[in-house]
Design an enzyme around this catalytic site. Structure first.
Site, PDB file in Angstrom:
ATOM      1  N   SER B 154    -112.191 -89.453  46.365  1.00 22.51           N
ATOM      2  CA  SER B 154    -112.523 -88.948  45.031  1.00 22.51           C
ATOM      3  C   SER B 154    -111.287 -88.303  44.435  1.00 22.51           C
ATOM      4  CB  SER B 154    -113.640 -87.922  45.130  1.00 22.51           C
ATOM      5  OG  SER B 154    -113.764 -87.236  43.895  1.00 22.51           O
ATOM      6  N   TYR B 167    -116.917 -80.146  49.197  1.00 25.16           N
ATOM      7  CA  TYR B 167    -116.754 -81.495  48.676  1.00 25.16           C
ATOM      8  C   TYR B 167    -115.275 -81.839  48.551  1.00 25.16           C
ATOM      9  CZ  TYR B 167    -117.484 -85.745  45.997  1.00 25.16           C
ATOM     10  OH  TYR B 167    -117.488 -87.056  45.583  1.00 25.16           O
TER      11      TYR B 167
END
Lengths: 482, 261
Positions: B154, B167
């Site tokens: 990501s 995350y």
């Protein structure tokens, strides 16, 4: 997850590449060196729910020795010569003995393998399983014709001795049965007596296809070997022109010093060209010619040279057996010249009547699609009585096609078009060379009854389909399911 | 295995018409599901793995055409099961040429929330699951000297932002893990591509505000496979993010923490 197969450790995983390098698959490869080990491999496969495919020298052009995600038993370490009688020429070998090992072993006693492949790296087991042929198919038949007996390890772990009288059904199915009935553990062969290490070779050129084809039957009397090379790039009046070579064994007394020519030294293939260019790097330079333009030059050049040096009438000279037969070993690694994509061979066999028309149609199709084959070899054959036989009383033509990242689809489409020509002219295919055959075409060329018989015997001798290869799964498995 | 689902296509592999085989881990929705469809469209035999069986049913049923698709319900945190499922699937597909790890979760984390369970879940799914699966593929590819590994990271992995520490950590760690694999496998002809998606229109984006350059998962799937085909090491999807992240990466921390990015 109760139905999971017991895991097979990945330490034997290998990429098994087709000899032509155009394809391959990953398998668990084992190399048994004794029959006991072979049996253990069978057991391991059964315990882990895997199928087994066999690999000899690994010289099949396509997927005949691959067995995707299952087991491949490479038999090249089962390579002992167990019995040899120089009086009778009868030899008993394990399946991994190569043709090279064989001829080197028997040469000094004045014997030669009656049928040899274009490379000596093939194994006796592989040659028997594919029932290979040589340049003398029209007189000596196929490799299997000279096998007098073999022992086979069956799927149930038992050994069966087969010859033309005993277990003759299995004998005729397993030779040419591409490893689908069992594993050869020992093969007995009758070799051919020779009186010199040299052959008398006569080369000549032929100006067109009709004359190249008629050359075979004009010359078959008194010839032991016949082979023709065609210039696949020639068009117009020179269409199908080529260079032909016939050869015969020397009779007793013709060679003044047989002991000398029957020595390994006399058979050595030189490792350089004209004494200066090392052959080990030749493949690299050959690469520059492995394209349509380069091949046009090579083919034309080869024909013109043949025409100038030998003419249509021909020229005689003597050549050692090894140099004459094992042309594919002449330049080591020549296939690398084809580049990363490798090559495939498309070889078809036609009866005498239809062969010329079929060859013309095939060569024309290649030219029209601008995918000329780079090497075209024509041979003469006679029928054999094995179950999976491919040779009629007629001719075969072998064509090499370069495969690249971009032409796979086009070559594949052309192969389908060639298949139609083959079916129309009652042609046959040969599994050691095949990469493109589809089940429907196999059924049409072999005949429904022949295919049904192969499947019936497969079920009889290997009811659980323990022996499989990528070739079997591509061509026969879909037919067996029907 | 009883719970293996297939679209029933049987096909034999022909030497000139290879049908490469791919595994997508995390295929129930979003990018993973789109990747399965795109791979099938491109002629791959596909093995799809996801936790939710009903979603897999839907996915397999929705794929038309000639390509074999196999689906197995699997929880990536069931680490012990991974080797068996891996070998079963490779066997059923008849090989493996490509593996994509697309499983990932991003729970909502409040600015004053420090929930260990949420963090642990992300580490287990986003990172440990990837190691469980990709280690097996890496070993196989190293032995067979071919193959492609794609990890869906990501843009969030490039900096540790305020939002969801775990995350960012997992995506950053995944990128480093993939880089190591890439270096390790460089001699073995294995391609490792790290994908860094920006905003993709999936369930993960629900409730996220201030999104821009949003692309559909289908488009993302195309871009991801194209990037691997072109042998990209790291690919931002869509590509504009590359420039954004180039700037963001070099913003000094004392400024970065004052920004609302």
């Amino acid at each position: 997850m109760p139905t999971l197969k017991p895991e097979l450790p990945d330490d034997h995983l290998e990429y098994v590449e087709a000899w032509g390098r155009a394809s391959g698959s990953v398998a668990h490869v084992f190399r048994p060196s004794t029959i006991d080990e072979l049996k253990k491999n069978f057991k391991l496969a059964q315990e882990t729910g895997r199928t087994i495919g066999f690999r000899g020298g690994g010289n099949s052009y396509g997927d005949a020795f691959g067995n995707r995600e299952n087991m491949v038993l490479d038999l090249s370490r089962l390579n002992r010569i167990t019995d040899w009688n120089p009086e009778t020429g009868i030899i008993k070998v394990e399946p991994g003995v190569t043709v090279e090992q064989l001829w080197r072993y028997v040469l000094a006693d004045g014997w030669w393998p009656p049928v040899v492949t274009g490379t000596a790296k093939t194994t006796v087991g592989g040659c028997a399983a594919m029932n290979t042929h040589g340049k003398n198919g029209f007189v000596m038949g196929t490799f299997g014709d000279h096998i007098t007996e073999f022992e086979m390890l069956m799927a149930n772990g038992r050994k069966k001795v087969c010859n033309r009288e005993k277990n003759s059904e299995l004998f005729h199915a397993a030779i040419g049965g591409f490893g689908m009935f069992g594993c050869f553990t020992s093969l007995t062969m009758q070799l051919k007596k020779i009186y010199s290490g040299h052959l008398e070779v006569e080369g000549c050129s032929r100006p067109n296809l009709a004359s190249a084809m008629s050359w075979f039957d004009e010359n078959r009397d008194g010839a032991d070997y016949l082979v023709g090379w065609l210039d696949s790039t020639a068009k117009g009046s020179g269409f199908g022109r080529g260079e032909m070579h016939k050869a015969r064994y020397l009779q007793p007394g013709e060679d003044p010093a047989p002991a000398r020519t029957l020595s390994l030294q006399a058979q050595a293939i030189p490792d350089s060209i004209m004494g200066i260019i090392p052959k080990s790097s030749m493949w690299f330079y050959m690469g520059f010619f492995f394209n349509n333009f380069g091949m046009k030059m090579v083919n034309t050049g080869k024909y013109v040279a043949a025409r100038m040096l030998t003419g249509e009438k021909g020229k005689k000279y003597q050549q050692p057996h090894a140099a004459y037969h094992f042309l594919l070993d002449y330049v080591p690694g020549w296939k690398w010249g084809y580049g990363r994509g490798g090559l495939i061979q498309y070889q078809t066999f036609f009866p005498k009547k239809t062969a010329e028309d079929a060859f013309a149609a095939l060569l024309k199709l290649n030219q029209e699609r601008r995918m000329p084959n780079y090497l075209t070899v024509v041979k003469r054959h006679k029928p054999s009585d094995f179950l999976v036989s491919y040779s009629p009383d007629g001719y075969s033509m072998a064509m090499d096609f370069r495969i690249t990242r971009h032409n796979r689809e086009a070559v594949s489409r052309m192969a389908r078009a060639m298949d139609e020509i083959v079916v129309k002219h009652h042609g046959q295919f040969y599994f050691a060379k095949d990469s493109t055959l589809r089940p429907d075409i196999a059924q049409q060329t072999m005949g429904t009854e022949k295919v049904a018989e192969v499947i019936r015997l497969k079920k009889k001798y290997d009811s659980k389909f323990f022996f499989q290869t990528d070739l079997w799964n591509r061509v026969f498995a879909p037919l067996a399911k029907k | 295995m009883t719970n293996i689902q297939t679209n029933g296509v049987t096909q034999s592999v022909r030497p000139l018409e290879p049908q490469p085989a791919a595994i997508v881990v995390g295929a129930s929705s979003g990018i993973g599901a789109a990747l399965v469809k795109e791979l099938a469209k491109r002629g791959y035999r596909v093995g799809a793995l996801a936790r939710r069986e009903d979603k897999l049913d839907e996915l397999v049923a929705g794929i038309k055409g000639q390509t074999l698709v196999k689906a197995i319900p699997h929880d990536v945190t069931d680490y012990e099961a991974i080797p068996d499922v891996f070998s079963q699937l490779v066997d059923e597909l008849g090989g493996l040429d490509l593996i994509i790890y697309a499983a990932g979760v991003m729970p909502n984390v409040g600015p004053e929330e420090y929930d260990f369970e949420k963090d642990r879940q992300q580490v287990e799914i986003n990172l440990l699951g990837a190691m469980g699966w990709l280690n097996l593929a890496a070993r196989r590819f190293q032995i067979t000297k071919s193959g492609t590994i794609i990890g869906i990271g990501s843009v969030a992995g490039d900096r540790g932002r305020k939002g969801n520490p775990a995350y960012h950590t997992t995506k950053g760690a995944l990128a480093t893990y993939l880089e190591s694999l890439r270096n390790r496998l460089a001699d073995s002809n294995v391609q490792v591509t790290t994908i860094k998606p920006g905003f993709i229109d999936t369930a993960m984006l629900d409730g996220v505000e201030g999104t821009f350059w949003v692309i559909s998962p289908e488009r993302a799937a195309e871009l991801i496979l194209n990037a691997a085909e072109k042998k990209r090491q790291i690919a931002y999807v869509p590509f504009q993010w590359r420039f954004v992240m180039l700037i963001i990466k070099y913003i000094p921390s004392f400024i970065f923490r004052k920004l609302s990015v």
